[in-house]
Design a protein around this motif. Sequence first.
Motif, PDB file in Angstrom:
ATOM      1  N   ILE A 138      42.075  41.024  39.047  1.00 34.35           N
ATOM      2  CA  ILE A 138      43.393  40.520  39.464  1.00 34.35           C
ATOM      3  C   ILE A 138      44.483  41.572  39.365  1.00 34.35           C
TER       4      ILE A 138
ATOM      5  N   ARG B  19      44.123  28.249  37.892  1.00 33.29           N
ATOM      6  CA  ARG B  19      44.415  29.634  38.233  1.00 33.29           C
ATOM      7  C   ARG B  19      43.596  30.575  37.372  1.00 33.29           C
ATOM      8  N   VAL B  20      43.639  31.856  37.730  1.00 32.60           N
ATOM      9  CA  VAL B  20      42.939  32.882  36.969  1.00 32.60           C
ATOM     10  C   VAL B  20      43.859  33.395  35.872  1.00 32.60           C
TER      11      VAL B  20
ATOM     12  N   SER C  13      53.472  39.985  41.563  1.00 35.30           N
ATOM     13  CA  SER C  13      52.416  38.999  41.348  1.00 35.30           C
ATOM     14  C   SER C  13      52.604  37.828  42.297  1.00 35.30           C
TER      15      SER C  13
ATOM     16  N   TRP D 254      50.120  36.171  43.844  1.00 37.22           N
ATOM     17  CA  TRP D 254      49.072  35.154  43.750  1.00 37.22           C
ATOM     18  C   TRP D 254      49.159  34.410  42.431  1.00 37.22           C
TER      19      TRP D 254
ATOM     20  N   CYS E 257      48.222  33.846  39.378  1.00 34.12           N
ATOM     21  CA  CYS E 257      47.495  34.383  38.228  1.00 34.12           C
ATOM     22  C   CYS E 257      48.441  34.466  37.038  1.00 34.12           C
TER      23      CYS E 257
ATOM     24  N   THR F 174      48.943  36.714  33.550  1.00 37.62           N
ATOM     25  CA  THR F 174      48.470  37.934  32.905  1.00 37.62           C
ATOM     26  C   THR F 174      48.914  38.052  31.449  1.00 37.62           C
TER      27      THR F 174
ATOM     28  N   TYR G  34      48.898  44.314  41.595  1.00 45.18           N
ATOM     29  CA  TYR G  34      48.227  43.018  41.492  1.00 45.18           C
ATOM     30  C   TYR G  34      47.252  42.858  42.655  1.00 45.18           C
TER      31      TYR G  34
ATOM     32  N   LYS H 292      44.662  40.276  44.950  1.00 48.38           N
ATOM     33  CA  LYS H 292      44.415  38.883  45.321  1.00 48.38           C
ATOM     34  C   LYS H 292      43.085  38.436  44.731  1.00 48.38           C
ATOM     35  N   PRO H 293      43.042  37.341  43.960  1.00 48.28           N
ATOM     36  CA  PRO H 293      41.760  36.858  43.426  1.00 48.28           C
ATOM     37  C   PRO H 293      40.855  36.415  44.570  1.00 48.28           C
TER      38      PRO H 293
ATOM     39  N   VAL I  42      35.955  32.291  43.370  1.00 48.39           N
ATOM     40  CA  VAL I  42      36.815  32.488  42.199  1.00 48.39           C
ATOM     41  C   VAL I  42      36.729  31.292  41.266  1.00 48.39           C
TER      42      VAL I  42
END
Length: 849
Positions: free
Chosen positions: A661, A688-689, A737, A739, A741, A743, A751, A753-754, A800
């Motif tokens: 990510i 989300r990631v 950022s 997307w 995510c 962090t 950053y 894209k997942p 993902v």
Amino acid sequence: MSKRPASSSTPAKSKRTKTSSGQKTSPGQTRLDTFFASSHHDQQPSSSKPTNPMVPKIHKGSPEIIDVDLLGDPVIPSSETEVKVAKETPIPRSLTSPVKFIQVKVAAADALPPSYATLSADCATFDPETYELPSSLEIPYSFLAHALSTVCATRSRITILDTLSNAFRVILTRHSQSLLPAIYLLSNTMSPPYSSLELNIGPSVISQAIQHVSGLTPSALRKLYNNFGDIGDVAFAAKSNTRTLIPHPPLLVSFVYKTMYKIATSHGQGAAKQKQKLVETLLVAAKGEESRFLARTLSQNLRVGAVRTSLLTALARCFVLSSPCRGSTPCPYHVSAKTLATIQPLNGESKKGKNIDTARETLNAACKESETLVRKVFVQHPDYEHILGSLIEDGLEMLAQKVPLTVGIPIYPTLGTPIRSFEEVYERLKGLPFTAELKYDGQRAQIHAHRQVDGHIMVRLFSRHLEDMTSKYPDVVALVEEMCGRNTEIQSFIMDSEIVAINPADGSLKDFQTLASRARKDVRLGDVSADVGVFVFDLMYLNEQALLTHPFRSRRALLREHFPPFVPERKELARFQHVESCDSEDGKTSIEEFWESDVGRRDTEGLMVKLLDNETVKQQPQERVKPLLAVYDADKRTYAWMKLKKDYVNGLGDSLDLVPIGAWHGNGRKAQWWSPILLGVWDAKKGRVVGVCKCMSGFSDNFYKCNTVLPDIDTLLKALSERYNLSEDSELCSRVSEWNCETGGLKPDVYFKPQEVWEIRGAEVTVSPVSVAALGLVSSSKGLSLRFPRFVRIRQDKSVEQASDTVFLANMWRKQKGEKDLVDEGDELIDVDLRNSEVEESDASSDSG
């Protein structure tokens, strides 16, 4: 992390990092940040911002008004509205194109959307009949934008569910026909998952539409994007100073959906211009928050906490509260109007699940039953149109009968819970009989077949993501047709299988990369590039009878009886085989020998351990653990299915499936590459990631220098510098950022894209004060990280959402400490109570939408 308030008049400052959960995006979805982002060699955007970050700074000069009506005749139905005169509102000359526009005056009120009362009130006491809407026979899109703004501005799951439930109730009461398009717009989809309908809008279409509507130059638009990092905020700011000569009638929910449907179905020559014209039609008429959420919807990144979990929960509660019981006897899905009238308003204690009145307890029980019902129906029949039609016409009581398991509509697949040793298998199953099946390295396929009246065999194949991939495997379709032609007793079936590349000479298995070399769609039988075998392992439907609730032993017996192995005479057809397996009833020695032989094979990934019969052992009254059932639990992870991969086993090294990510600029030999790489785990509750660790080892020079993607394992890994290139035309890389995510304390230079999953090995899972992965599962103030992570390979067979999740990460840490696993029955779609949650709102996690 705080979120932007849902105010259209005075929006709060927008941050560069994403502040709200977003809809899950697929690799084919578009984004616009790369259209505006500059190369990573350029300087960083200036940190200075205008006083109001949502509106470009106004420079002194001659006032200009953009006459967007000169763009063309609007498609929206006209209304009898006078053009009123008001104070001039200038737009900066420095931000407009050199084209001269006619200066006009319009009423400020004509440019503002209507105001709405709150939707976040307690849904148990909310009255949709008294909720005020603008005088219209249909639901205005501004109402949906108001609901989205409310959801976007909170992290509280309770508030999200109340807002969605109340919005659905208002729509159901005022104009029920708008409920289906509203749900599609909220879910950022156009149709059921097994349909191929997608918007397919490129970044240039949306950006040019915004430029055309607002009159901004490309450089001015890029500056706005550098400030906000979100295309919705850019559209809001670009339209904030735009006025129309003729006031447009309000956008309607149904009209917005129909327009987007036209965009999705526009094909052929001139389709790009037609799509841009339709996008401009929407943006011209949009007011306030409508511009923000229209742009986000068009870019397939809604960024609100409303995913399938929340939508199904809110939909169930809507019909509990607004749809009376249709039967002559009371049902568990409804409460009487008399009971609803006695529900007490919430106070501080009842919000925490204490001192709940009897009437609210009755409502909570009905909501729990309805949520279970709606979820069960949806995972077996994922079509909002069919479900809504039944709910509106017949209510909750008849939903399961009206919307049954259907051949041709895919089922969400049941999922395996990862485990690390055979000792854990015996510990979990406590002597219950099970079978161990080889886990093949192929593509999971759900096969549907139905014999029509004219004798023709209808065949459909669906992926684990419910995508229709029938045209990808004509050799499998022809195989099924021939099998059904030979056995006339077979009228219909649904089976679960793994499609694996094989050597046509002897049937031996090949690796996944060989299978990946096949075209994705529209393959002709004579053009098949890789022969395949179909390895079946479950039967969910046979001859008009659903088998999901049958024990696995019974389903397997029917599968073996009616569908024996078959090698067709025609060489171009696929082969049909059962998965290789060994039952625990053959003895522990046989199971361990079966496992040892699997470890030595290079064409399998491990074993799937499955419970054969339902557990009949009664639990103690004080225990909340449910007995294990050997049923086909669609869209759930339980210990009735366990996944024992070779890399999960003790002594072979830890392995997780993580998502790249972000990254930092490399040093030394890697100065021109991204290194280290920020990796994340999937957080199902947040949708989300979440960042977990940095990885900088395991990458060979070929990883960085190879610029082609071929099925060969040595050349499979595309160069990081090209795949994640920070340039204007990149769709995978951004300085901000964009997307969805999280962090935590890890702030990368760039950053990603997942969009892909990497298999990672590490020494151990550790507690980290910087990481926010699994925060709250093992510590209230610290997350988890992975020590000495090392890249193994790219998992092309995983999305993902199928990456290792936070619960799996927490369980790995607990096992290192010798502690018991967290309980995770996989039933994430069900919320037990409306307000009876012991988790405080400040700690509640939002979903993605």
